[in-house]
Every structure is written in C-alpha cells, then in structure tokens.
Design a protein around this motif. Structure first.
Motif, PDB file in Angstrom:
ATOM      1  N   LEU A  14       0.839   4.645  -5.876  1.00 51.39           N
ATOM      2  CA  LEU A  14       0.250   3.819  -4.823  1.00 51.39           C
ATOM      3  C   LEU A  14      -0.604   2.727  -5.452  1.00 51.39           C
ATOM      4  O   LEU A  14      -1.475   3.002  -6.276  1.00 51.39           O
TER       5      LEU A  14
ATOM      6  N   SER B  32      -4.285   3.203  -5.271  1.00 50.88           N
ATOM      7  CA  SER B  32      -4.882   4.386  -5.849  1.00 50.88           C
ATOM      8  C   SER B  32      -5.719   4.022  -7.060  1.00 50.88           C
ATOM      9  O   SER B  32      -5.442   3.052  -7.754  1.00 50.88           O
TER      10      SER B  32
ATOM     11  N   ARG C  39      -4.153   4.046   8.607  1.00 53.03           N
ATOM     12  CA  ARG C  39      -4.828   3.837   7.333  1.00 53.03           C
ATOM     13  C   ARG C  39      -6.015   4.801   7.217  1.00 53.03           C
ATOM     14  O   ARG C  39      -6.841   4.902   8.128  1.00 53.03           O
TER      15      ARG C  39
ATOM     16  N   ALA D 250      -5.440   4.512   1.830  1.00 53.26           N
ATOM     17  CA  ALA D 250      -4.061   4.989   1.755  1.00 53.26           C
ATOM     18  C   ALA D 250      -3.461   4.940   3.150  1.00 53.26           C
ATOM     19  O   ALA D 250      -4.136   5.240   4.136  1.00 53.26           O
TER      20      ALA D 250
ATOM     21  N   ARG E  62       0.815  -1.201   0.000  1.00 54.05           N
ATOM     22  CA  ARG E  62       0.000   0.000   0.000  1.00 54.05           C
ATOM     23  C   ARG E  62       0.853   1.256   0.000  1.00 54.05           C
ATOM     24  O   ARG E  62       0.359   2.350  -0.188  1.00 54.05           O
TER      25      ARG E  62
ATOM     26  N   THR F  70     -10.882   5.436  -1.541  1.00 58.57           N
ATOM     27  CA  THR F  70      -9.602   4.777  -1.788  1.00 58.57           C
ATOM     28  C   THR F  70      -8.770   4.699  -0.520  1.00 58.57           C
ATOM     29  O   THR F  70      -8.533   5.732   0.119  1.00 58.57           O
TER      30      THR F  70
END
Length: 248
Positions: free
Chosen positions: A164, A167, A219, A213, A141, A211
């Motif tokens: 990413l 993404s 997170r 990330a 990630r 999404t």
C-alpha cells in the motif's frame, strides 16, 4: 522483484489461485457469499489474522485461520465447502489449505483480488489480477500489483506485490509493530492515542503512526506503534482490556 503473496478468488469458478514471490503456489476450491450476502469484488489487504476466531455477527460461528479483508465482516477462513456459494460473505477454504495459506501471508506483503469473472488457471488468474490492479484511473491508496517477467515453464506471469502506497516504511528487523485501532478520522485516532497514553504512560516512549487505508469504499486511519517490545506491550494492553494485534 519484491517478494509477497497474491491471492486471486473467482466467485464464478469458486476457485482460489495463490502466487508466492511471483510464482504460482497453490490453488483451492472456495465457497463465497450466497445470494443476499455476496462477497464484495475488489482488491483487499490483509487487515488482521487469528488462528482461532469466532464471528461477531453470526452466532459466534468458528472461523479457524481467519484472515480479515474488511472491518465489516469479510474474511478468508477454514469452513464447509458444499460446492457452491454458501457463506455470509466470507471466503471459505478447506481446513488444511487455510492453515497453509495462513502461514504464507503477511499483512505488509499480501494482496487479495476478488472477481466475478470465471478463471480456470493460475495463468488466467495472474492476467486478471494485473488488469484489476491497473485500472485507467487507479486509486493509489489501494494495493498495487505489477508484472515482473514471464515464466517460461508455466506461461504464467510473475506477479510482484507492491505494498500500500500509504503504508509506513517497513520496520527494521529488530522492531515490532502493533495496531491499536482503526479510526474514521485522524482526529479520532489522535484522541484514542491520547486516552491510551493517559492510561498507559509507558506508551509515550514508543513511536506512534496514523496511517490511512481504504477498505472497500471507506477510508480508515490505522493507529499503530513500533518498538522493539511492541508485541509485549500489546499483550499487556490486552490484559487490561484494550484491543490490539501484532502486524509485524
């Protein structure tokens, strides 16, 4: 090779080395976090950019050409460089360099590597970045980097940025993307979206994405919309008091 920007910051050397499209671009002195306010090490994305920004944590201090690395206050920005670590965790660079760097970076194609190791050149920075981005148990990630080829003129590795993995795919050239929120769970992001649509029915006609990330050890779930007029929608939302920013 994919194009993009790689920024490597050495806290030990108080230097920044920047690669553009796989080649050494510029370097600069920096001032990172002082004792008790250390700049975190790791691999970071650019989360947000603003030409004019003021600190929400430290007396409304100006942060020109701010490029946010974490949601808890760490960013690259123009500031005073006394020759040693002096910030509250941010990475200060000279004003002219901050402006030039701001023009080069894109949220979807920039990775920032911050290390405690001493670095003396683009070559050592490139090698360090690749080793940092390829741990034995890599977190898929996190921003990823890969070596493309060897530059004969500089003996520096060419660095390819890989976005990413979590993404969304890049938007088509005629589409724009805006971030509306960074939530702690998908349910929280969906609830935020439902509230926005109830207040702004026009949002029901645009594509929404949530999404994941990872920033530091936490997170987040980025709530974004994509549409040909997403930037105009964001401007309208801001006028109504809703925070948002353009990301593509």
């Amino acid at each position: 090779m994919q194009s993009g920007t790689l920024i490597v910051v050495s806290k030990a050397s108080q230097r920044m080395y920047v690669f553009k499209d796989g080649e050494p671009w510029k370097e600069s002195p920096v001032s990172t976090g002082k004792r008790g306010h250390a700049t975190p090490s790791g691999v970071f994305p650019i989360l947000q950019k603003a030409v004019k920004h003021r600190s929400n944590l430290y007396a409304n201090a100006p942060m020109p050409y701010m490029q946010r690395l974490t949601w808890d206050g760490i960013a690259i920005h123009a500031g005073h460089l006394p020759g040693y670590p002096a910030s509250h965790g941010c990475i200060r660079v000279p004003y002219s360099f901050a402006r030039a760097l701001f023009a080069q970076t894109r949220a979807s194609s920039t990775a920032v590597v911050v290390t405690s190791e001493s670095l003396a050149s683009h070559s050592s920075a490139g090698v360090l970045a690749l080793n940092t981005a390829r741990p034995e148990k890599a977190d898929s990630r996190a921003p990823q980097l890969a070596v493309a080829s060897e530059s004969k003129e500089t003996a520096s590795p060419r660095i390819a940025y890989l976005p990413l993995l979590d993404s969304p795919a890049p938007a088509q050239s005629d589409l724009e993307t805006v971030q509306l929120a960074a939530s702690l769970s998908p349910d929280e992001a969906d609830a935020h979206w439902a509230l926005l649509v109830s207040r702004h029915p026009e949002l029901s006609n645009v594509r929404k994405t949530v999404t994941p990330a990872v920033v530091g050890a936490r997170r987040y779930y980025r709530l974004r919309i994509t549409a040909p007029d997403a930037h105009a929608i964001c401007a309208s939302l801001k006028a109504d008091g809703q925070a948002c920013f353009n990301v593509g």
